[in-house]
Scaffold this motif. Structure first.
Motif, PDB file in Angstrom:
ATOM      1  N   LYS A  57     -27.050 -21.308  -9.562  1.00  0.00           N
ATOM      2  CA  LYS A  57     -28.424 -21.149  -9.079  1.00  0.00           C
ATOM      3  C   LYS A  57     -28.831 -19.678  -9.060  1.00  0.00           C
ATOM      4  CE  LYS A  57     -30.266 -25.180  -7.905  1.00  0.00           C
ATOM      5  NZ  LYS A  57     -31.625 -25.601  -8.324  1.00  0.00           N
ATOM      6  N   ILE A  58     -27.930 -18.822  -8.587  1.00  0.00           N
ATOM      7  CA  ILE A  58     -28.224 -17.393  -8.520  1.00  0.00           C
ATOM      8  C   ILE A  58     -28.394 -16.815  -9.921  1.00  0.00           C
ATOM      9  CG2 ILE A  58     -27.224 -15.150  -7.880  1.00  0.00           C
ATOM     10  CD1 ILE A  58     -26.039 -16.575  -5.412  1.00  0.00           C
ATOM     11  N   ALA A  59     -27.625 -17.346 -10.876  1.00  0.00           N
ATOM     12  CA  ALA A  59     -27.755 -16.888 -12.266  1.00  0.00           C
ATOM     13  C   ALA A  59     -29.066 -17.337 -12.893  1.00  0.00           C
ATOM     14  CB  ALA A  59     -26.581 -17.395 -13.092  1.00  0.00           C
ATOM     15  N   GLY A  60     -29.676 -18.384 -12.325  1.00  0.00           N
ATOM     16  CA  GLY A  60     -30.947 -18.878 -12.857  1.00  0.00           C
ATOM     17  C   GLY A  60     -30.856 -20.167 -13.633  1.00  0.00           C
ATOM     18  N   VAL A  61     -29.724 -20.858 -13.547  1.00  0.00           N
ATOM     19  CA  VAL A  61     -29.594 -22.151 -14.219  1.00  0.00           C
ATOM     20  C   VAL A  61     -30.556 -23.140 -13.557  1.00  0.00           C
ATOM     21  CG1 VAL A  61     -28.034 -24.032 -14.849  1.00  0.00           C
ATOM     22  CG2 VAL A  61     -27.178 -21.681 -14.749  1.00  0.00           C
ATOM     23  N   GLY A  62     -31.374 -23.791 -14.348  1.00  0.00           N
ATOM     24  CA  GLY A  62     -32.430 -24.615 -13.775  1.00  0.00           C
ATOM     25  C   GLY A  62     -32.113 -26.093 -13.648  1.00  0.00           C
ATOM     26  N   ASN A  63     -31.241 -26.615 -14.479  1.00  0.00           N
ATOM     27  CA  ASN A  63     -30.975 -28.049 -14.511  1.00  0.00           C
ATOM     28  C   ASN A  63     -29.503 -28.290 -14.191  1.00  0.00           C
ATOM     29  OD1 ASN A  63     -30.909 -30.776 -14.957  1.00  0.00           O
ATOM     30  ND2 ASN A  63     -31.492 -30.687 -17.107  1.00  0.00           N
ATOM     31  N   THR A  70     -29.534 -13.799 -19.991  1.00  0.00           N
ATOM     32  CA  THR A  70     -30.249 -15.072 -19.877  1.00  0.00           C
ATOM     33  C   THR A  70     -29.289 -16.141 -19.361  1.00  0.00           C
ATOM     34  OG1 THR A  70     -29.738 -15.766 -22.153  1.00  0.00           O
ATOM     35  CG2 THR A  70     -31.737 -14.460 -21.819  1.00  0.00           C
ATOM     36  N   PRO A  71     -29.751 -17.020 -18.480  1.00  0.00           N
ATOM     37  CA  PRO A  71     -28.860 -18.067 -17.954  1.00  0.00           C
ATOM     38  C   PRO A  71     -28.657 -19.187 -18.970  1.00  0.00           C
ATOM     39  CG  PRO A  71     -31.053 -18.329 -17.040  1.00  0.00           C
ATOM     40  CD  PRO A  71     -31.085 -17.059 -17.847  1.00  0.00           C
ATOM     41  N   ILE A  72     -27.525 -19.866 -18.867  1.00  0.00           N
ATOM     42  CA  ILE A  72     -27.350 -21.074 -19.659  1.00  0.00           C
ATOM     43  C   ILE A  72     -28.375 -22.106 -19.175  1.00  0.00           C
ATOM     44  CG2 ILE A  72     -24.897 -20.638 -20.073  1.00  0.00           C
ATOM     45  CD1 ILE A  72     -24.294 -22.792 -17.984  1.00  0.00           C
ATOM     46  N   PRO A  73     -28.816 -23.018 -20.034  1.00  0.00           N
ATOM     47  CA  PRO A  73     -29.906 -23.926 -19.650  1.00  0.00           C
ATOM     48  C   PRO A  73     -29.523 -24.999 -18.637  1.00  0.00           C
ATOM     49  CG  PRO A  73     -29.699 -23.733 -22.044  1.00  0.00           C
ATOM     50  CD  PRO A  73     -28.475 -23.134 -21.454  1.00  0.00           C
ATOM     51  N   SER A  74     -28.249 -25.474 -18.674  1.00  0.00           N
ATOM     52  CA  SER A  74     -27.923 -26.642 -17.856  1.00  0.00           C
ATOM     53  C   SER A  74     -26.444 -26.649 -17.496  1.00  0.00           C
ATOM     54  CB  SER A  74     -28.283 -27.931 -18.607  1.00  0.00           C
ATOM     55  OG  SER A  74     -27.641 -27.962 -19.877  1.00  0.00           O
ATOM     56  N   LEU A  75     -26.134 -27.338 -16.406  1.00  0.00           N
ATOM     57  CA  LEU A  75     -24.768 -27.365 -15.873  1.00  0.00           C
ATOM     58  C   LEU A  75     -24.478 -28.717 -15.249  1.00  0.00           C
ATOM     59  CD1 LEU A  75     -22.110 -25.951 -14.774  1.00  0.00           C
ATOM     60  CD2 LEU A  75     -23.464 -25.385 -12.743  1.00  0.00           C
ATOM     61  N   SER A  76     -23.245 -29.191 -15.452  1.00  0.00           N
ATOM     62  CA  SER A  76     -22.729 -30.330 -14.698  1.00  0.00           C
ATOM     63  C   SER A  76     -21.596 -29.844 -13.804  1.00  0.00           C
ATOM     64  CB  SER A  76     -22.207 -31.421 -15.640  1.00  0.00           C
ATOM     65  OG  SER A  76     -23.261 -32.070 -16.307  1.00  0.00           O
ATOM     66  N   VAL A  77     -21.616 -30.253 -12.543  1.00  0.00           N
ATOM     67  CA  VAL A  77     -20.550 -29.922 -11.598  1.00  0.00           C
ATOM     68  C   VAL A  77     -19.803 -31.210 -11.283  1.00  0.00           C
ATOM     69  CG1 VAL A  77     -19.983 -29.056  -9.302  1.00  0.00           C
ATOM     70  CG2 VAL A  77     -21.841 -28.006 -10.616  1.00  0.00           C
ATOM     71  N   TYR A  78     -18.521 -31.243 -11.615  1.00  0.00           N
ATOM     72  CA  TYR A  78     -17.722 -32.449 -11.380  1.00  0.00           C
ATOM     73  C   TYR A  78     -17.146 -32.415  -9.972  1.00  0.00           C
ATOM     74  CZ  TYR A  78     -14.571 -36.347 -12.151  1.00  0.00           C
ATOM     75  OH  TYR A  78     -13.939 -37.574 -12.057  1.00  0.00           O
ATOM     76  N   ALA A  79     -17.298 -33.524  -9.252  1.00  0.00           N
ATOM     77  CA  ALA A  79     -16.753 -33.654  -7.898  1.00  0.00           C
ATOM     78  C   ALA A  79     -15.889 -34.903  -7.848  1.00  0.00           C
ATOM     79  CB  ALA A  79     -17.876 -33.751  -6.866  1.00  0.00           C
ATOM     80  N   PRO A  80     -14.577 -34.763  -7.646  1.00  0.00           N
ATOM     81  CA  PRO A  80     -13.718 -35.949  -7.552  1.00  0.00           C
ATOM     82  C   PRO A  80     -14.106 -36.819  -6.367  1.00  0.00           C
ATOM     83  CG  PRO A  80     -12.425 -33.920  -7.695  1.00  0.00           C
ATOM     84  CD  PRO A  80     -13.844 -33.522  -7.437  1.00  0.00           C
ATOM     85  N   GLY A  81     -13.646 -38.053  -6.385  1.00  0.00           N
ATOM     86  CA  GLY A  81     -13.922 -38.964  -5.273  1.00  0.00           C
ATOM     87  C   GLY A  81     -12.640 -39.401  -4.595  1.00  0.00           C
ATOM     88  N   GLY A  82     -12.756 -40.357  -3.691  1.00  0.00           N
ATOM     89  CA  GLY A  82     -11.589 -40.928  -3.029  1.00  0.00           C
ATOM     90  C   GLY A  82     -10.846 -39.917  -2.182  1.00  0.00           C
ATOM     91  N   LYS A  83      -9.492 -39.934  -2.274  1.00  0.00           N
ATOM     92  CA  LYS A  83      -8.657 -39.045  -1.469  1.00  0.00           C
ATOM     93  C   LYS A  83      -8.805 -37.590  -1.894  1.00  0.00           C
ATOM     94  CE  LYS A  83      -5.141 -42.549  -0.429  1.00  0.00           C
ATOM     95  NZ  LYS A  83      -3.706 -42.927  -0.576  1.00  0.00           N
ATOM     96  N   ALA A  84      -9.229 -37.371  -3.141  1.00  0.00           N
ATOM     97  CA  ALA A  84      -9.347 -36.004  -3.660  1.00  0.00           C
ATOM     98  C   ALA A  84     -10.766 -35.474  -3.511  1.00  0.00           C
ATOM     99  CB  ALA A  84      -8.921 -35.973  -5.125  1.00  0.00           C
ATOM    100  N   LEU A  85     -11.424 -35.831  -2.428  1.00  0.00           N
ATOM    101  CA  LEU A  85     -12.802 -35.402  -2.202  1.00  0.00           C
ATOM    102  C   LEU A  85     -12.833 -33.925  -1.823  1.00  0.00           C
ATOM    103  CD1 LEU A  85     -15.761 -36.426  -1.951  1.00  0.00           C
ATOM    104  CD2 LEU A  85     -15.299 -36.765   0.484  1.00  0.00           C
ATOM    105  N   TYR A  86     -13.528 -33.122  -2.635  1.00  0.00           N
ATOM    106  CA  TYR A  86     -13.616 -31.680  -2.380  1.00  0.00           C
ATOM    107  C   TYR A  86     -15.079 -31.252  -2.354  1.00  0.00           C
ATOM    108  CZ  TYR A  86      -8.645 -31.643  -3.677  1.00  0.00           C
ATOM    109  OH  TYR A  86      -7.299 -31.876  -3.736  1.00  0.00           O
TER     110      TYR A  86
END
Length: 430
Positions: free
Chosen positions: A144-150, A116-132
């Motif tokens: 998404k492939i695992a089925g995480v919906g939120n 079963t997938p975990i229910p929710s996820l946060s993806v951290y994206a740095p800003g400024g010069k460290a933009l990845y």
């Protein structure tokens, strides 16, 4: 001031111990500084997020979250093509990691695993010069492939507006919302939840020491799951005289480009090759001076070329180091790889620089650092799946196995209820 070249063997701990120790990142001072921030977000919610964003980023937020689908973007078509190609490759690689639930009859009973997938996820994206922005692909796609919906993107606000590339990626990846808060306060918002920010079960993505400290601390409190404890980025290269010294030097410098605390360790058996790589590094500093001080600090202070008496010792040291990235450029790549036990991701052959995995080949670049690959793996579909085991015991099997349960529960002093819970089923009918 050339890169250190050290003659080593398995017994010369004084020569290389500092590189093993240097792989660890001490987050204690960062943790002390972020604890009041975490507590403030926990107790004051959105108000704390607004206050800290104004204090650290100089921006007074009027809205903490944004709907990416509501924002118009204008991305260069060539940039779109690049990211879409990377997206397709990353999806293909991670699709192959999908799990199927299964069951099997063992000793008369049906046992199995349900994923079963975990229910929710946060993806951290740095800003400024460290933009990845590439890290957004790496974090969202396997989830998404695992089925995480939120899935929500956490990123610090910018005075001239959020980078369009992050907004566009959120649109094409189906991100639910963008949370315009960075740093430890952004991580705290995902762990505790606020009036505007839904709580997440898991957070991934690169960040500075304060982000890493917040992730590690909150994970230690059982408040959120994380990919793995983070440290400075690193590469280890095993190469012999068949490798191109210029290419190897370039690969070391591409790691140094991440920051002065990054490390690049070359392991070789050939002193002449070691000198050639050192010369190429010095040439590169003259020819490519961008971020020169950062690269030099990384190469001169945290990196080295270690010359071992044989290839087996190079492999041994690599397994001790358990590097985030491992490149193998030798005459016997497959043999060397067969002996590798610990590495975040491995790059085989002369045409496989780490940068290919960072961007386009399809493997995930969110990897364990600080010798973490001894116990952690790269981010993947499995990261976002939970194994739920199940069993369906038959009456016949229960009766057959009860005598064993009786003896085992008596041995542990739990026969009164554990043993009885089985025994009554051998005596009574439903």
């Amino acid at each position: 001031m050339p890169i250190p070249i050290l003659n080593c063997d398995r017994n010369s701990r004084n020569q290389f111990d500092r590189f093993l120790a240097g792989a660890q990142e001490d987050l204690s001072s960062a943790t002390e500084r972020i604890l009041p921030i975490l507590e403030a977000v926990k107790s004051r919610g959105d108000k704390a997020l607004i206050d800290y964003t104004e204090k650290f980023d100089g921006i007074k937020l009027t809205s903490i979250t944004l709907d990416p689908q509501s924002i118009q973007t204008n991305i260069d078509p060539k940039i779109k093509e690049s990211f879409l190609r990377a997206k397709a490759n990353i999806e293909a690689f991670h699709e192959a990691q999908k799990r199927e639930s299964w069951s099997k009859v063992i000793d008369g009973n049906r046992l199995g695993v349900k994923y079963t997938p975990i229910p929710s996820l946060s993806v951290y994206a740095p800003g400024g010069k460290a933009l990845y922005p590439s890290s957004v692909l790496m974090g969202v796609i396997p989830a998404k492939i695992a089925g995480v919906g939120n899935i929500q993107l956490i990123t610090p606000p910018q005075k001239d507006g959020l980078p369009e590339i992050l907004i566009w990626l959120s649109q094409i990846l189906g991100v639910s919302r963008i949370v315009t808060v960075g740093g430890a306060q952004g991580i705290a918002a995902t762990a505790y939840g606020t009036e505007s920010v839904p709580k997440s079960e898991f957070v991934v993505g690169p960040g500075n020491a304060y982000v890493a400290a917040a992730k590690s601390y909150l994970a230690g409190q059982g408040l959120i799951g994380i990919d793995s404890p983070a440290g400075p980025s690193e590469v280890c290269i095993i190469a012999d005289s068949s490798a191109n010294p210029k290419w190897v030097a370039c690969d070391m410098l591409s790691q140094a480009e991440h920051g002065e605390d990054s490390s690049a360790i070359l392991l070789t058996t050939d002193p002449s090759f070691a000198n050639l790589v050192s010369e190429e590094l010095e040439k590169a500093f003259v020819e490519r001076p961008k971020r020169l001080e950062m690269k030099q600090n990384s190469i001169y202070k945290n990196s080295a070329i270690l010359v071992f008496p044989n290839l087996e010792d190079c492999i041994w040291f690599s397994n001790e180091l358990a590097p985030e990235h491992l490149e193998i450029q030798t005459k016997e790549n497959d043999f060397v790889f067969s002996k590798i036990e610990h590495a975040g991701s491995v790059f085989l052959g002369p045409y496989s620089p780490v940068a290919m995995g960072d961007y386009i080949s399809g493997t995930n670049h969110i990897l364990p650092t600080a010798r973490g690959s001894r116990i952690y793996s790269s981010l993947g579909v499995d990261t976002f799946l939970k194994r739920v085991t199940f069993q369906e015991v038959t009456k016949e099997s229960l009766e057959t196995l009860y005598p064993f349960v009786k003896l085992m529960s008596e041995l542990e002093g739990l026969d009164e209820e554990h043993g009885t819970s089985v025994k009554v089923r051998t005596e009574d009918s439903i």
